[in-house]
Design an enzyme around this catalytic site. Structure first.
Site, PDB file in Angstrom:
ATOM      1  N   ARG A  28       0.831  -1.207   0.000  1.00 41.51           N
ATOM      2  CA  ARG A  28       0.000   0.000   0.000  1.00 41.51           C
ATOM      3  C   ARG A  28       0.872   1.267   0.000  1.00 41.51           C
ATOM      4  NH1 ARG A  28      -5.086  -0.510  -0.740  1.00 41.51           N
ATOM      5  NH2 ARG A  28      -5.496   1.358   0.476  1.00 41.51           N
ATOM      6  N   CYS A  85      -2.849  -6.106   2.200  1.00 38.50           N
ATOM      7  CA  CYS A  85      -3.675  -7.243   2.591  1.00 38.50           C
ATOM      8  C   CYS A  85      -5.095  -7.100   2.077  1.00 38.50           C
ATOM      9  CB  CYS A  85      -3.671  -7.363   4.105  1.00 38.50           C
ATOM     10  SG  CYS A  85      -2.084  -7.936   4.715  1.00 38.50           S
TER      11      CYS A  85
HETATM   12  N1  EPU Z   1     -10.317   4.512   4.265  1.00 39.24           N
HETATM   13  C1  EPU Z   1     -11.182   5.026   3.317  1.00 39.24           C
HETATM   14  N2  EPU Z   1     -10.657   5.842   2.343  1.00 39.24           N
HETATM   15  C2  EPU Z   1      -9.327   6.156   2.296  1.00 39.24           C
HETATM   16  C3  EPU Z   1      -8.467   5.641   3.267  1.00 39.24           C
HETATM   17  C4  EPU Z   1      -8.980   4.799   4.258  1.00 39.24           C
HETATM   18  O1  EPU Z   1     -12.381   4.755   3.344  1.00 39.24           O
HETATM   19  O2  EPU Z   1      -8.917   6.891   1.393  1.00 39.24           O
HETATM   20  C5  EPU Z   1     -10.855   3.597   5.300  1.00 39.24           C
HETATM   21  C6  EPU Z   1     -10.296   2.175   5.140  1.00 39.24           C
HETATM   22  O3  EPU Z   1     -10.999   1.449   4.170  1.00 39.24           O
HETATM   23  C7  EPU Z   1     -10.453   1.616   6.527  1.00 39.24           C
HETATM   24  C8  EPU Z   1     -10.229   2.847   7.421  1.00 39.24           C
HETATM   25  O4  EPU Z   1     -10.397   3.985   6.586  1.00 39.24           O
HETATM   26  O5  EPU Z   1     -11.770   1.151   6.716  1.00 39.24           O
HETATM   27  C9  EPU Z   1      -8.874   2.907   8.063  1.00 39.24           C
HETATM   28  O6  EPU Z   1      -7.851   2.755   7.096  1.00 39.24           O
HETATM   29  P1  EPU Z   1      -6.436   3.461   7.254  1.00 39.24           P
HETATM   30  O7  EPU Z   1      -6.254   4.422   6.135  1.00 39.24           O
HETATM   31  O8  EPU Z   1      -6.307   3.954   8.648  1.00 39.24           O
HETATM   32  O9  EPU Z   1      -5.457   2.240   7.052  1.00 39.24           O
HETATM   33  P2  EPU Z   1      -4.109   2.203   6.194  1.00 39.24           P
HETATM   34  O10 EPU Z   1      -3.342   3.440   6.365  1.00 39.24           O
HETATM   35  O11 EPU Z   1      -4.392   1.700   4.831  1.00 39.24           O
HETATM   36  C10 EPU Z   1      -2.602   1.300   8.134  1.00 39.24           C
HETATM   37  C11 EPU Z   1      -1.759   0.103   8.345  1.00 39.24           C
HETATM   38  C12 EPU Z   1      -2.646  -1.110   8.573  1.00 39.24           C
HETATM   39  C13 EPU Z   1      -3.512  -0.843   9.790  1.00 39.24           C
HETATM   40  C14 EPU Z   1      -4.319   0.459   9.592  1.00 39.24           C
HETATM   41  C15 EPU Z   1      -5.120   0.840  10.800  1.00 39.24           C
HETATM   42  C16 EPU Z   1       0.204   0.544   7.055  1.00 39.24           C
HETATM   43  C17 EPU Z   1       1.032   0.216   5.871  1.00 39.24           C
HETATM   44  N3  EPU Z   1      -0.917  -0.123   7.187  1.00 39.24           N
HETATM   45  O12 EPU Z   1      -3.365   1.035   6.974  1.00 39.24           O
HETATM   46  O13 EPU Z   1      -1.789  -2.184   8.856  1.00 39.24           O
HETATM   47  O14 EPU Z   1      -4.394  -1.916   9.976  1.00 39.24           O
HETATM   48  O15 EPU Z   1      -3.424   1.536   9.275  1.00 39.24           O
HETATM   49  O16 EPU Z   1      -4.292   1.037  11.906  1.00 39.24           O
HETATM   50  O17 EPU Z   1       0.572   1.377   7.878  1.00 39.24           O
HETATM   51  C18 EPU Z   1      -0.939  -4.369   8.719  1.00 39.24           C
HETATM   52  O18 EPU Z   1       0.113  -3.921   9.192  1.00 39.24           O
HETATM   53  O19 EPU Z   1      -1.159  -5.599   8.556  1.00 39.24           O
HETATM   54  C19 EPU Z   1      -1.993  -3.431   8.321  1.00 39.24           C
HETATM   55  C20 EPU Z   1      -3.030  -3.788   7.554  1.00 39.24           C
END
Ligand code: EPU
Length: 451
Positions: free
Chosen positions: A98, A122
């Protein structure tokens, strides 16, 4: 593929000591931040995981020299000669992580244009990027989505903006930080994520010369500066990996000391661990106790014997219970007496892995309703996002296929806790986020082998 299978002879309590290094979800962002500097950055305690390889590859394609430093785990990134890469070269990384989405701001600042391949990561729900795109457009970026990926340019430069996220997304907050630090003027971000990894990224950006104020109530203000420099930084430890090993200690009735784990980042997890009946000790007094110079503290987790207690929980943004702690803990909850509830409120499809646990003898039912806590965004929609776990259940061995990183580790814990021999397929996926997990398993006395 036979080399992607781990044979697990379960039923042995895991016992011993392992160490966690810099958090996967900070290290990868810190590497992207290095692109913004005009001089080299040094990042310490970097784990050898697949995500680090992917980001190194992307940086190198854009002219950043990535080399190993003198210390073990030290990474030196020299962005002096940042250059454009071809879409074909970048597309080699499509679907692998990502992180590429976070290159948008830094590449626009450095080159005036960016190409972002199709994202990976994932499969835990749709994972849209609408918040990212909306924020980038408000900074003045022109975003053109094509079937091969996303092309971005900034014909009039990037300017500070007043932004508010619909949900405190970690990635979108990082996107805003990495873009705003060098945008002209002031950016105000409301409803920002405030995870410890984000605070650590802010520390890195401040070291580079950024001006960022974290106000109360999820408001972050960034005053753009014309240039940034390299940083030297030791990342926060991986609190997801630490909790995964803690859950493994509980599920296998063992005792694991996670050296490097830090209490302050894990307080919510530690409260839950204790409520279930797990014992823990913060061992950061070791230097004084053992008089060993350089000795590092951590947290020791163990199963005290007897029965574990059921608990009702929901995942949430920080300071809530992390969504990435959920899956390993659910395996431990299959061993608790009574009915536990896990309401997943961050991702809509993160309970699919429970099916395999049921095949191993667990009793877990998933529901569409918001159970055990405050109604969430997914309530009354078609998402199975609450789990009811009845225990204790005797787990037995099975053949498992790993669906994603955290669920994968949860499956591995279940196989270690189960009586008999399991075959865990797709196990290499775990290397995305867990350094040397096979060596660590062996150090803890697990009976695992490759066929
Ligand atoms: N979301 C939206 N639109 C967006 C961005 C996010 O609807 O443009 C939604 C997502 O679909 C989700 C929620 O907001 O339902 C939270 O997503 P977030 O953006 O916080 O997650 P992320 O940045 O994609 C990171 C970690 C994840 C972790 C989440 C929450 C990284 C690379 N990944 O993901 O880690 O679960 O924050 O803490 O930092 C992992 O390490 O296995 C992992 C999945």
């Amino acid at each position: 593929m036979t080399d992607d299978v781990l044979i697990v002879h379960g039923g042995t309590p895991l016992q011993g000591q392992i160490r966690v290094r810099g958090a996967k979800n900070l290290v990868s962002k810190a590497m992207v931040a290095a692109l913004l500097g005009e001089s080299p950055s040094r990042l310490f305690d970097v784990p050898r995981i697949r995500d680090v390889e992917v980001v190194s590859g992307l940086l190198e394609l854009h002219g950043v020299k990535v080399t190993a430093g003198i210390e073990e785990g030290e990474l030196v990134m020299d962005p002096t000669n940042v250059e454009s890469a071809s879409t074909d070269e970048i597309n080699v990384h499509a679907g692998s992580s990502r992180i590429p989405i976070l290159l948008c701001g830094p590449l626009l600042h450095r080159l005036g244009h960016a190409f972002i391949p199709d994202l990976g990561g994932c499969h835990i729900g749709p994972r849209p990027i609408d918040f990212h795109i909306k924020a980038l457009r408000e900074f003045g970026a022109v975003v053109d989505k094509t079937p091969e990926g996303m092309h971005l340019s900034a014909p009039n430069g990037l300017h500070g903006a007043k932004l508010e996220l619909p949900y405190p997304s970690v990635g979108a907050t990082e996107q805003v930080l990495l873009t705003a630090v060098r945008a002209e003027g002031v950016t105000e971000l409301r409803n920002a994520a405030i995870e410890p990894e984000i605070m650590d990224l802010i520390c890195i950006l401040q070291k580079m010369g950024a001006i960022i104020t974290v106000h109360t109530d999820r408001v972050i203000e960034i005053q753009g500066v014309p240039r940034l420099y390299g940083y030297e930084h030791k990342p926060i430890p991986d609190r997801i990996e630490a909790a995964s090993w803690a859950a493994a200690a509980l599920a296998t009735r063992g005792e694991i000391e996670v050296v490097g784990a830090r209490q302050a980042d894990m307080m919510t997890f530690l409260n839950v661990f204790r409520s279930i009946g797990g014992e823990l000790k913060i061992t950061d007094d070791r230097v004084a106790r053992e008089g060993v110079s350089g000795a590092e503290g951590g947290i020791k987790f163990w199963h005290p014997g007897g029965e574990l207690k059921a608990v009702a929980l929901e995942t949430d943004v920080h300071p809530g219970f992390m969504t990435d702690w959920q899956q390993p803990l659910v395996v431990a909850l299959t061993q608790a007496r009574g009915i536990s509830i896990m309401h997943e409120t961050v991702y809509e499809q993160r309970l699919g892995y429970t099916e395999a646990l049921n095949q191993m003898g667990a009793t877990i039912q998933v529901y569409r309703d918001c159970l055990g806590g405050t109604p969430c965004r997914f309530g009354r929609r078609n998402f199975m996002h609450s789990a009811v776990i009845a225990g204790p259940s005797k787990l037995h061995a099975a053949d498992l296929r790993i669906p994603d990183l955290r669920a994968g580790f949860a499956h591995l814990i279940a196989a270690l806790a189960a009586e008999g021999t399991s075959r865990v397929y797709g196990v290499d996926l775990i290397k995305r986020g867990y350094e040397d997990f096979e060596a660590k398993l062996s150090a803890l006395g697990a009976h695992v082998e490759r066929p």
